[in-house]
Design a protein around this motif. Structure first.
Motif, PDB file in Angstrom:
ATOM      1  N   GLY A   1      47.108  37.799  37.995  1.00 19.65           N
ATOM      2  CA  GLY A   1      46.716  37.212  36.725  1.00 19.65           C
ATOM      3  C   GLY A   1      47.557  37.673  35.555  1.00 19.65           C
ATOM      4  O   GLY A   1      47.502  37.089  34.472  1.00 19.65           O
ATOM      5  N   ALA A   2      48.366  38.706  35.743  1.00 20.68           N
ATOM      6  CA  ALA A   2      49.182  39.244  34.657  1.00 20.68           C
ATOM      7  C   ALA A   2      50.532  38.544  34.531  1.00 20.68           C
ATOM      8  O   ALA A   2      51.227  38.711  33.543  1.00 20.68           O
ATOM      9  N   SER A   3      50.910  37.756  35.545  1.00 22.48           N
ATOM     10  CA  SER A   3      52.194  37.071  35.524  1.00 22.48           C
ATOM     11  C   SER A   3      52.140  35.855  36.441  1.00 22.48           C
ATOM     12  O   SER A   3      51.486  35.880  37.480  1.00 22.48           O
ATOM     13  N   SER A   4      52.868  34.830  36.069  1.00 17.55           N
ATOM     14  CA  SER A   4      52.940  33.642  36.918  1.00 17.55           C
ATOM     15  C   SER A   4      54.235  33.610  37.727  1.00 17.55           C
ATOM     16  O   SER A   4      54.510  32.631  38.412  1.00 17.55           O
ATOM     17  N   HIS A   5      55.014  34.663  37.661  1.00 17.31           N
ATOM     18  CA  HIS A   5      56.289  34.696  38.386  1.00 17.31           C
ATOM     19  C   HIS A   5      56.009  34.722  39.887  1.00 17.31           C
ATOM     20  O   HIS A   5      55.258  35.572  40.372  1.00 17.31           O
TER      21      HIS A   5
ATOM     22  N   LEU B   1      34.139  52.407  37.889  1.00 15.14           N
ATOM     23  CA  LEU B   1      34.787  51.115  38.085  1.00 15.14           C
ATOM     24  C   LEU B   1      34.115  50.008  37.288  1.00 15.14           C
ATOM     25  O   LEU B   1      32.906  50.020  37.071  1.00 15.14           O
ATOM     26  N   SER B   2      34.906  49.033  36.894  1.00 15.67           N
ATOM     27  CA  SER B   2      34.390  47.888  36.159  1.00 15.67           C
ATOM     28  C   SER B   2      33.596  46.986  37.106  1.00 15.67           C
ATOM     29  O   SER B   2      33.632  47.150  38.326  1.00 15.67           O
ATOM     30  N   ALA B   3      32.926  46.017  36.532  1.00 13.90           N
ATOM     31  CA  ALA B   3      32.135  45.077  37.336  1.00 13.90           C
ATOM     32  C   ALA B   3      33.032  44.301  38.302  1.00 13.90           C
ATOM     33  O   ALA B   3      32.624  43.996  39.426  1.00 13.90           O
ATOM     34  N   ARG B   4      34.258  43.994  37.881  1.00 17.24           N
ATOM     35  CA  ARG B   4      35.173  43.250  38.772  1.00 17.24           C
ATOM     36  C   ARG B   4      35.607  44.085  39.968  1.00 17.24           C
ATOM     37  O   ARG B   4      36.034  43.542  40.973  1.00 17.24           O
TER      38      ARG B   4
ATOM     39  N   ALA C   1      43.227  44.062  48.058  1.00 23.04           N
ATOM     40  CA  ALA C   1      42.883  42.666  47.768  1.00 23.04           C
ATOM     41  C   ALA C   1      42.490  42.499  46.303  1.00 23.04           C
ATOM     42  O   ALA C   1      42.931  41.552  45.632  1.00 23.04           O
ATOM     43  N   ALA C   2      41.681  43.407  45.793  1.00 21.32           N
ATOM     44  CA  ALA C   2      41.260  43.327  44.391  1.00 21.32           C
ATOM     45  C   ALA C   2      42.454  43.523  43.459  1.00 21.32           C
ATOM     46  O   ALA C   2      42.590  42.815  42.453  1.00 21.32           O
ATOM     47  N   VAL C   3      43.329  44.453  43.773  1.00 15.24           N
ATOM     48  CA  VAL C   3      44.503  44.708  42.939  1.00 15.24           C
ATOM     49  C   VAL C   3      45.407  43.482  42.938  1.00 15.24           C
ATOM     50  O   VAL C   3      45.912  43.072  41.887  1.00 15.24           O
ATOM     51  N   ARG C   4      45.620  42.864  44.102  1.00 19.77           N
ATOM     52  CA  ARG C   4      46.448  41.659  44.165  1.00 19.77           C
ATOM     53  C   ARG C   4      45.904  40.577  43.237  1.00 19.77           C
ATOM     54  O   ARG C   4      46.652  39.955  42.481  1.00 19.77           O
ATOM     55  N   GLU C   5      44.622  40.369  43.317  1.00 25.43           N
ATOM     56  CA  GLU C   5      43.999  39.331  42.497  1.00 25.43           C
ATOM     57  C   GLU C   5      44.150  39.637  41.013  1.00 25.43           C
ATOM     58  O   GLU C   5      44.482  38.748  40.218  1.00 25.43           O
TER      59      GLU C   5
ATOM     60  N   TRP D   1      55.827  40.576  46.176  1.00 24.79           N
ATOM     61  CA  TRP D   1      55.833  42.035  46.130  1.00 24.79           C
ATOM     62  C   TRP D   1      54.460  42.602  46.462  1.00 24.79           C
ATOM     63  O   TRP D   1      54.339  43.697  46.991  1.00 24.79           O
ATOM     64  N   LEU D   2      53.429  41.839  46.134  1.00 24.29           N
ATOM     65  CA  LEU D   2      52.062  42.334  46.316  1.00 24.29           C
ATOM     66  C   LEU D   2      51.554  42.237  47.754  1.00 24.29           C
ATOM     67  O   LEU D   2      50.414  42.605  48.011  1.00 24.29           O
ATOM     68  N   VAL D   3      52.382  41.773  48.693  1.00 26.35           N
ATOM     69  CA  VAL D   3      51.935  41.734  50.094  1.00 26.35           C
ATOM     70  C   VAL D   3      51.969  43.126  50.714  1.00 26.35           C
ATOM     71  O   VAL D   3      51.429  43.338  51.794  1.00 26.35           O
ATOM     72  N   ASN D   4      52.569  44.076  50.037  1.00 27.02           N
ATOM     73  CA  ASN D   4      52.627  45.448  50.547  1.00 27.02           C
ATOM     74  C   ASN D   4      51.227  46.059  50.589  1.00 27.02           C
ATOM     75  O   ASN D   4      50.304  45.585  49.942  1.00 27.02           O
ATOM     76  N   GLU D   5      51.098  47.113  51.358  1.00 25.27           N
ATOM     77  CA  GLU D   5      49.822  47.830  51.493  1.00 25.27           C
ATOM     78  C   GLU D   5      49.813  49.048  50.571  1.00 25.27           C
ATOM     79  O   GLU D   5      50.856  49.514  50.136  1.00 25.27           O
ATOM     80  N   ASP D   6      48.613  49.556  50.327  1.00 24.97           N
ATOM     81  CA  ASP D   6      48.433  50.756  49.505  1.00 24.97           C
ATOM     82  C   ASP D   6      49.089  50.607  48.135  1.00 24.97           C
ATOM     83  O   ASP D   6      49.843  51.474  47.686  1.00 24.97           O
TER      84      ASP D   6
END
Length: 182
Positions: free
Chosen positions: A80-84, A58-61, A72-76, A90-95
């Protein structure tokens, strides 16, 4: 035409034979290799390196993140990849990583990924046109997917590729959970 081809091949073969004869005739014996055999290697081959653990990949982030705690890390990272604004919904989903992997696997196997992507389901009904008893798809039905297309279009391509590479260790681990043995 076939005769021309045969003559050309014959000339090529003759030139190769002449070049080999000239090489061995012109080169002194001490410059020629004595044997074409490869010398035996006396050192043992290096031992295979152990497969790095998920934490090592894994990267430092993403330090300290596991597949189970990755949302949580994936959401963050993905935000950053889109401002839509819809992407955040959509990212409130789990897993998230597991859903992504299962969806890609389903598509690769020719199955619908719908159960993993229920949040993409259009909110407007499918419409048809009835023309004298013959049913046609209403062109307005295509617009049911405009939102999904807009969100995907808003993604920064280079950023999304970099994000995929950074998340790859988690993606690989999720795939190992669902892939057949071996």
């Amino acid at each position: 035409m076939a005769n021309v081809y045969k003559v050309a091949v014959g000339i090529f073969v003759a030139l190769v034979v002449i070049a080999v004869v000239v090489y061995f005739w012109a080169c002194p014996a001490k410059e020629r290799p004595e044997s074409l055999e490869t010398p035996s290697i006396t050192t043992p081959p290096p031992a295979p390196s152990p497969t790095p653990s998920l934490a090592e990949q894994l990267s430092a982030r993403l330090a300290g993140v596991t597949l189970a705690t990755s949302d949580a890390a994936v959401r963050e990272l993905v935000e950053g990849a889109s401002s839509h604004p819809q992407l955040a919904k959509w990212l409130v989903n789990e897993d998230l990583v597991r859903r992504f992997v299962a969806s890609v696997d389903n598509i690769a196997e020719g199955r619908s990924p719908r159960q993993h992507l229920d949040f993409l389901q259009p909110t407007t009904p499918f419409r048809i046109l009835d023309r004298r008893g013959t049913f046609y798809m209403n062109p307005a039905s295509y617009h049911r997917y405009d939102l999904a297309a807009d969100v995907l279009d808003s993604l920064d391509t280079a950023g999304t590729v970099a994000l995929y590479r950074e998340l790859r260790p988690l993606i690989d681990e999720a795939y190992r959970e669902i892939s057949p043995p071996g």
